[in-house]
Design an enzyme around this catalytic site. Sequence first.
Site, PDB file in Angstrom:
ATOM      1  N   TYR A 231      18.928  96.837  64.982  1.00  0.00           N
ATOM      2  CA  TYR A 231      19.999  97.177  64.052  1.00  0.00           C
ATOM      3  C   TYR A 231      20.150  98.682  64.011  1.00  0.00           C
ATOM      4  O   TYR A 231      19.217  99.438  64.314  1.00  0.00           O
ATOM      5  CB  TYR A 231      19.735  96.604  62.652  1.00  0.00           C
ATOM      6  CG  TYR A 231      19.101  97.536  61.667  1.00  0.00           C
ATOM      7  CD1 TYR A 231      19.878  98.391  60.875  1.00  0.00           C
ATOM      8  CD2 TYR A 231      17.711  97.574  61.508  1.00  0.00           C
ATOM      9  CE1 TYR A 231      19.285  99.255  59.966  1.00  0.00           C
ATOM     10  CE2 TYR A 231      17.122  98.422  60.598  1.00  0.00           C
ATOM     11  CZ  TYR A 231      17.918  99.270  59.831  1.00  0.00           C
ATOM     12  OH  TYR A 231      17.335 100.130  58.935  1.00  0.00           O
TER      13      TYR A 231
ATOM     14  N   PHE B 259      13.383  96.468  52.761  1.00  0.00           N
ATOM     15  CA  PHE B 259      13.151  95.422  53.763  1.00  0.00           C
ATOM     16  C   PHE B 259      12.481  95.992  55.014  1.00  0.00           C
ATOM     17  O   PHE B 259      11.498  95.431  55.514  1.00  0.00           O
ATOM     18  CB  PHE B 259      14.501  94.779  54.110  1.00  0.00           C
ATOM     19  CG  PHE B 259      14.446  93.798  55.246  1.00  0.00           C
ATOM     20  CD1 PHE B 259      14.154  92.459  55.015  1.00  0.00           C
ATOM     21  CD2 PHE B 259      14.700  94.205  56.548  1.00  0.00           C
ATOM     22  CE1 PHE B 259      14.105  91.554  56.063  1.00  0.00           C
ATOM     23  CE2 PHE B 259      14.657  93.312  57.604  1.00  0.00           C
ATOM     24  CZ  PHE B 259      14.361  91.979  57.355  1.00  0.00           C
ATOM     25  N   ASP B 260      13.005  97.113  55.546  1.00  0.00           N
ATOM     26  CA  ASP B 260      12.445  97.708  56.768  1.00  0.00           C
ATOM     27  C   ASP B 260      10.982  98.073  56.594  1.00  0.00           C
ATOM     28  O   ASP B 260      10.130  97.756  57.418  1.00  0.00           O
ATOM     29  CB  ASP B 260      13.175  98.998  57.149  1.00  0.00           C
ATOM     30  CG  ASP B 260      14.677  98.877  57.155  1.00  0.00           C
ATOM     31  OD1 ASP B 260      15.223  98.247  56.245  1.00  0.00           O
ATOM     32  OD2 ASP B 260      15.286  99.447  58.067  1.00  0.00           O
ATOM     33  N   THR B 261      10.703  98.777  55.485  1.00  0.00           N
ATOM     34  CA  THR B 261       9.342  99.246  55.247  1.00  0.00           C
ATOM     35  C   THR B 261       8.381  98.076  55.117  1.00  0.00           C
ATOM     36  O   THR B 261       7.289  98.082  55.694  1.00  0.00           O
ATOM     37  CB  THR B 261       9.296 100.099  53.971  1.00  0.00           C
ATOM     38  OG1 THR B 261      10.200 101.197  54.095  1.00  0.00           O
ATOM     39  CG2 THR B 261       7.897 100.626  53.720  1.00  0.00           C
TER      40      THR B 261
END
Length: 427
Positions: A115, A207-209
Site C-alpha cells: 500500500y 494498524f501499520d505499527t
Amino acid sequence: MNRLVTDPAAAAGARPDPPGGGGRRRLVEVVVPVHNEERVLEASVRRLHGYLAETFPYPFKITIADNASTDGTPRVAEDLAAALPHVRAVRLERKGRGRALRHVWGGSDADVVAYMDVDLSTDLGAFLPLVAPLISGHSDLAIGTRLSRGSAVVRGPRREVISRCYNLLLRTALAARFSDAQCGFKAARTEIVQALLPAVEDEAWFFDTELLLLAERNGLRIHEVPVDWVDDPDSRVEVLRTALDDLRGMARVGRRMLTGAFRAPVGGRPRPELPAGMARQLSGFAIVGIFSTLAQLVLFVLLRMVMGPLWANALSLVITTVGNTAANRRFTFGVTGPERAFRQHLEGGLAFLLGLGLSTGGLALLHVVTPGASRAVEVAALVSANAVATLVRFLLMRAWIFHPRRLGRRPEGTAVPEHVTTGEQTR
C-alpha cells in the site's frame, strides 16, 4: 472488466495473465486507501499506473480502497477503474485506513500486497526494492523508512520531531527493531499478512505499527528500504489525535505482550542457535562474573581509602582475577584437579591485563574529562569498562584457555567416530 465493488465479502479481483503467455509470474497488488481525496486521486493513480506499466517487471493490479468518503471520491475511483487496465475500486461504508487494508489484503489472491499513500509522497523508484525481497522469499514484510542515513526527506520540523519521538518510544517501550513505523509505503507476502491480520485489532492509523510489532514478535523478517520523501502540505492527518490514538495502541499492545497474548499462527524464521555448550557456559560465566565484579568493586572502594584510584583498581583486579579464573575453571568449564592449572592461570593473566588496560584507561580518561569525579562516577566508569573486558574474557576462555582440544576432550555436540564403541576402541 473493471467495476466498483461494494460487497464487503467480494473477492480481490481476477489474476492478470502473464505477459507472453509463459509460466505464472508473481502478482503484486497495490492498495491506495482513500478518504475524501477526489482532488488528488485521479492524478496520483494515473501516475502510479503509468509508472508500474512502464517500469515494473511483474504483473500488478491497483486497488483504490475508499473508506466512507463523503465527497466525489467514489465516482473518481469508479471512472479510473473503467478507464485503466488492472485498476479496480472497492467501497467500504466505515472509515479507517486499517479497516480498508484489512478488507483488501485479507481477500487478495496476489502473491505480494502493498500500500502507499494517495499523495505519493514517497518516490516510486523505491517500489521495486521494496517488493523484490518479498517476491524472492528472502523477507516477510517490507517498509519504506525516512529515518535512515540513505533517505532524503523534505518536511517541516514539527512532523520530523513527532515522527522521531514516536519511533524512539516504540524502540524503548516495546523493543521494536524497525526504524519507521509510520511511512505510508509498505508491503508483505500475502500468505504472511493474512495469517497476521486476525491478531491485529486496530482499524485506523495504528494498524501499520501493530502489524509490524506482531510480525517481529513472531520472528518474521522485516526488510527496510531508504526512501526519498516529500511532505504533502495538504495532508489530512490530524497529528495530535493520531498521536494520542497511537499511544493508546502502544499501551494495548504492551499489555498483550506482557500477558503472552500477542501471537499469531505463523511460523517465524528459525533463529540462529548458540554453539554447542555455550548457553550453559554463559550462564555459569555470568554468575561467576557477577560475584567477582561485586568483589572487585568492594575491594576498590576499600583500597581507595588508602591509595589512588589507579593503584586501587590494579590491586583489586589482581585479587579478583585469580579468583575469577579459578571459579570459571571449576564451575563454568568443568575443569578439576591440578593438571594444567598453573598454565591456565598464567593465560588467565592475559585477561587480567586486558581488563586492567580498559579500566585504567577509562579511569584516566574520566579524570582528564571530569577532574575530581566522585567515587560513584568512578565506580560507574569501572562497571562500563569491565563489561567490555568481561565479554572478551569469556571468548578467550572458551576459544583458547579452556578449549576442549587443549583439555584433551571431545568438543560438545560432535559425533562419536564409528570405530569407537562403548567401553573400548576397535582395533
